[in-house]
Design a protein around this motif. Structure first.
Motif, PDB file in Angstrom:
ATOM      1  N   MET A   1     -24.073 -33.317  46.776  1.00  0.00           N
ATOM      2  CA  MET A   1     -24.908 -33.011  45.613  1.00  0.00           C
ATOM      3  C   MET A   1     -26.122 -32.175  46.034  1.00  0.00           C
ATOM      4  O   MET A   1     -26.797 -32.502  47.012  1.00  0.00           O
ATOM      5  CB  MET A   1     -25.365 -34.306  44.957  1.00  0.00           C
ATOM      6  CG  MET A   1     -24.318 -34.968  44.101  1.00  0.00           C
ATOM      7  SD  MET A   1     -24.158 -34.192  42.461  1.00  0.00           S
ATOM      8  CE  MET A   1     -25.645 -34.784  41.665  1.00  0.00           C
TER       9      MET A   1
ATOM     10  N   SER B   1     -29.992 -30.620  45.746  1.00  0.00           N
ATOM     11  CA  SER B   1     -31.260 -31.284  45.432  1.00  0.00           C
ATOM     12  C   SER B   1     -32.263 -30.270  44.905  1.00  0.00           C
ATOM     13  O   SER B   1     -32.242 -29.095  45.282  1.00  0.00           O
ATOM     14  CB  SER B   1     -31.835 -31.969  46.677  1.00  0.00           C
ATOM     15  OG  SER B   1     -32.244 -31.003  47.632  1.00  0.00           O
TER      16      SER B   1
ATOM     17  N   PRO C   1     -24.913 -39.608  46.148  1.00  0.00           N
ATOM     18  CA  PRO C   1     -26.191 -40.289  46.368  1.00  0.00           C
ATOM     19  C   PRO C   1     -25.950 -41.789  46.540  1.00  0.00           C
ATOM     20  O   PRO C   1     -25.084 -42.365  45.871  1.00  0.00           O
ATOM     21  CB  PRO C   1     -26.967 -39.987  45.081  1.00  0.00           C
ATOM     22  CG  PRO C   1     -26.372 -38.710  44.570  1.00  0.00           C
ATOM     23  CD  PRO C   1     -24.915 -38.778  44.929  1.00  0.00           C
TER      24      PRO C   1
ATOM     25  N   GLU D   1     -25.130 -39.848  34.493  1.00  0.00           N
ATOM     26  CA  GLU D   1     -26.252 -39.742  35.423  1.00  0.00           C
ATOM     27  C   GLU D   1     -25.994 -38.689  36.492  1.00  0.00           C
ATOM     28  O   GLU D   1     -26.901 -37.937  36.878  1.00  0.00           O
ATOM     29  CB  GLU D   1     -26.521 -41.101  36.074  1.00  0.00           C
ATOM     30  CG  GLU D   1     -27.604 -41.107  37.137  1.00  0.00           C
ATOM     31  CD  GLU D   1     -28.993 -40.723  36.620  1.00  0.00           C
ATOM     32  OE1 GLU D   1     -29.882 -40.490  37.448  1.00  0.00           O
ATOM     33  OE2 GLU D   1     -29.173 -40.656  35.376  1.00  0.00           O
ATOM     34  N   LEU D   2     -24.749 -38.601  36.960  1.00  0.00           N
ATOM     35  CA  LEU D   2     -24.409 -37.604  37.976  1.00  0.00           C
ATOM     36  C   LEU D   2     -24.588 -36.189  37.434  1.00  0.00           C
ATOM     37  O   LEU D   2     -25.172 -35.324  38.104  1.00  0.00           O
ATOM     38  CB  LEU D   2     -22.959 -37.824  38.431  1.00  0.00           C
ATOM     39  CG  LEU D   2     -22.522 -37.194  39.753  1.00  0.00           C
ATOM     40  CD1 LEU D   2     -23.291 -37.799  40.918  1.00  0.00           C
ATOM     41  CD2 LEU D   2     -21.022 -37.382  39.959  1.00  0.00           C
TER      42      LEU D   2
ATOM     43  N   ARG E   1     -26.531 -35.335  34.967  1.00  0.00           N
ATOM     44  CA  ARG E   1     -27.966 -35.117  34.743  1.00  0.00           C
ATOM     45  C   ARG E   1     -28.651 -34.692  36.033  1.00  0.00           C
ATOM     46  O   ARG E   1     -29.439 -33.741  36.055  1.00  0.00           O
ATOM     47  CB  ARG E   1     -28.607 -36.388  34.199  1.00  0.00           C
ATOM     48  CG  ARG E   1     -30.083 -36.215  33.787  1.00  0.00           C
ATOM     49  CD  ARG E   1     -30.784 -37.533  33.591  1.00  0.00           C
ATOM     50  NE  ARG E   1     -30.944 -38.258  34.854  1.00  0.00           N
ATOM     51  CZ  ARG E   1     -31.868 -37.971  35.765  1.00  0.00           C
ATOM     52  NH1 ARG E   1     -32.708 -36.950  35.585  1.00  0.00           N
ATOM     53  NH2 ARG E   1     -31.957 -38.678  36.874  1.00  0.00           N
ATOM     54  N   ARG E   2     -28.361 -35.386  37.115  1.00  0.00           N
ATOM     55  CA  ARG E   2     -28.975 -35.044  38.397  1.00  0.00           C
ATOM     56  C   ARG E   2     -28.522 -33.681  38.886  1.00  0.00           C
ATOM     57  O   ARG E   2     -29.301 -32.945  39.518  1.00  0.00           O
ATOM     58  CB  ARG E   2     -28.637 -36.111  39.443  1.00  0.00           C
ATOM     59  CG  ARG E   2     -29.279 -37.455  39.187  1.00  0.00           C
ATOM     60  CD  ARG E   2     -29.101 -38.375  40.382  1.00  0.00           C
ATOM     61  NE  ARG E   2     -29.407 -39.746  40.044  1.00  0.00           N
ATOM     62  CZ  ARG E   2     -29.408 -40.736  40.924  1.00  0.00           C
ATOM     63  NH1 ARG E   2     -29.092 -40.501  42.200  1.00  0.00           N
ATOM     64  NH2 ARG E   2     -29.677 -41.982  40.545  1.00  0.00           N
ATOM     65  N   TYR E   3     -27.266 -33.358  38.613  1.00  0.00           N
ATOM     66  CA  TYR E   3     -26.770 -32.049  39.042  1.00  0.00           C
ATOM     67  C   TYR E   3     -27.542 -30.929  38.350  1.00  0.00           C
ATOM     68  O   TYR E   3     -28.004 -29.985  38.998  1.00  0.00           O
ATOM     69  CB  TYR E   3     -25.273 -31.929  38.760  1.00  0.00           C
ATOM     70  CG  TYR E   3     -24.695 -30.665  39.336  1.00  0.00           C
ATOM     71  CD1 TYR E   3     -24.403 -30.575  40.689  1.00  0.00           C
ATOM     72  CD2 TYR E   3     -24.494 -29.538  38.538  1.00  0.00           C
ATOM     73  CE1 TYR E   3     -23.923 -29.403  41.238  1.00  0.00           C
ATOM     74  CE2 TYR E   3     -24.008 -28.372  39.083  1.00  0.00           C
ATOM     75  CZ  TYR E   3     -23.724 -28.304  40.430  1.00  0.00           C
ATOM     76  OH  TYR E   3     -23.258 -27.142  40.980  1.00  0.00           O
ATOM     77  N   ARG E   4     -27.687 -31.048  37.038  1.00  0.00           N
ATOM     78  CA  ARG E   4     -28.437 -30.024  36.306  1.00  0.00           C
ATOM     79  C   ARG E   4     -29.889 -29.981  36.766  1.00  0.00           C
ATOM     80  O   ARG E   4     -30.481 -28.900  36.913  1.00  0.00           O
ATOM     81  CB  ARG E   4     -28.344 -30.290  34.807  1.00  0.00           C
ATOM     82  CG  ARG E   4     -26.944 -30.123  34.223  1.00  0.00           C
ATOM     83  CD  ARG E   4     -26.967 -30.202  32.701  1.00  0.00           C
ATOM     84  NE  ARG E   4     -27.437 -31.500  32.242  1.00  0.00           N
ATOM     85  CZ  ARG E   4     -26.650 -32.523  31.928  1.00  0.00           C
ATOM     86  NH1 ARG E   4     -25.333 -32.408  32.055  1.00  0.00           N
ATOM     87  NH2 ARG E   4     -27.154 -33.658  31.499  1.00  0.00           N
ATOM     88  N   GLU E   5     -30.478 -31.126  36.992  1.00  0.00           N
ATOM     89  CA  GLU E   5     -31.869 -31.214  37.436  1.00  0.00           C
ATOM     90  C   GLU E   5     -32.070 -30.493  38.763  1.00  0.00           C
ATOM     91  O   GLU E   5     -33.104 -29.845  38.989  1.00  0.00           O
ATOM     92  CB  GLU E   5     -32.253 -32.683  37.561  1.00  0.00           C
ATOM     93  CG  GLU E   5     -33.697 -32.943  37.953  1.00  0.00           C
ATOM     94  CD  GLU E   5     -33.978 -34.432  38.043  1.00  0.00           C
ATOM     95  OE1 GLU E   5     -34.647 -34.964  37.132  1.00  0.00           O
ATOM     96  OE2 GLU E   5     -33.519 -35.068  39.006  1.00  0.00           O
ATOM     97  N   ALA E   6     -31.080 -30.595  39.652  1.00  0.00           N
ATOM     98  CA  ALA E   6     -31.182 -29.964  40.967  1.00  0.00           C
ATOM     99  C   ALA E   6     -31.215 -28.442  40.882  1.00  0.00           C
ATOM    100  O   ALA E   6     -31.740 -27.769  41.781  1.00  0.00           O
ATOM    101  CB  ALA E   6     -30.024 -30.408  41.853  1.00  0.00           C
TER     102      ALA E   6
END
Length: 297
Positions: A52, A54, A90, A117-118, A120-125
């Protein structure tokens, strides 16, 4: 010229070890990226496929490159249907997924709330790159066993919906998607969701690849990925790394031949990205430089 050329990655071990691309004083991650960005305006991030990405790394990449530099980001392998080791996730997400002793996880194994959640974190990164205008396409290279059928189309559609608002490029590895029976429907599916069709150059004689179809499905971007033409290593079980599998050095004549359809496809889109995925030693970088010179003449 609206054509950007670059390589898949800039930190491959064989590239660094060959000592032909980076100057002797380029010994840190920062120095290598800064040097690469002084030579090319485009790169594909491959590390984001194996683990993933970051936001902190994205921010560093943005800081270390010129204002007009572009990153294409390869989507995390779990999202594209590939088998994924639990350790690649993660830690908190990995711990939340039920464990039955299996070695690999697949997209279908992940509970819905954890998938949310996965994603969401991917887009956030990706946000640090997007905020400064350096995010090009997010490349979904789908697993070779993702076939053209109801289930396969549903997964492509889900990825498009999850990544709404981003430029998403799609590379199929299963030949069912772009064969004579399905090519029209596949291209229409990509157009409907404004997905970018990735045009591939790969060994002609192998069967575990999608067909090469020179078409544009999103007028904002045409995308070409050059994997080399080494049929002997394409499916070799002993090729432990991408550098081994895509070991191929395009000749100048081959690059001149490729420049014709690349120029043609660039006339149908606002921008065109050309990525060299022949990542053994400095093959991709040398070939990219040669193609740039050919396209300028």
């Amino acid at each position: 010229m609206n054509i950007l050329c670059g390589s898949a990655g800039w930190t491959d071990k064989t590239l660094i070890a060959c000592k032909r691309f980076y100057p002797p004083d380029c010994r840190s991650a920062e120095a290598r990226l800064r040097f690469y960005a002084s030579q090319f305006s485009l790169v594909e991030v491959d590390s984001s496929y194996y683990g993933m990405p970051s936001a902190s790394n994205s921010a560093l990449w943005a800081e270390r490159t010129p204002a007009d530099f572009t990153f294409d980001i390869k989507a995390f392998r779990l999202l594209t249907g590939h088998q994924t080791l639990r350790e690649a996730l993660p830690k908190d997400i990995a711990m939340a997924i039920p464990h039955a002793g299996e070695k690999n996880l697949y997209y279908r194994d992940i509970p819905a709330e954890i998938l949310d959640e996965l994603w969401r974190r991917y887009r956030e990164a990706l946000e640090p790159l997007r905020q400064v205008g350096k995010l090009g396409a997010v490349l979904f290279q789908f697993a070779p066993w993702l076939i053209c059928g109801d289930e396969g189309r549903a997964h492509v559609e889900e990825c498009a919906e999850r990544m709404h608002g981003y430029t998403v490029a799609v590379e199929f590895r299963n030949n069912s998607w772009l064969n004579a029976e399905h090519v029209f429907g596949t291209l229409e599916l990509l157009k409907r969701y404004k997905l970018v069709h990735v045009i591939v150059d790969a060994p002609e004689e192998v069967t575990n690849r999608a067909h090469t179809v020179w078409e544009v499905t999103n007028p904002d971007l045409a995308f070409v990925r050059l994997h080399g033409r080494n049929a002997a290593t394409w499916s070799a079980t002993g090729a432990a790394t991408a550098a081994g599998r895509f070991d191929y050095d395009y000749s100048d004549d081959e690059l001149r031949q490729l420049s014709t359809p690349i120029r043609d496809i660039s006339n149908r889109a606002v921008r065109t990205h050309v990525i060299f995925n022949n990542c053994r030693e400095d093959q991709g970088q040398r070939n990219a430089r040669t193609l740039i010179e050919i396209l300028r003449t």
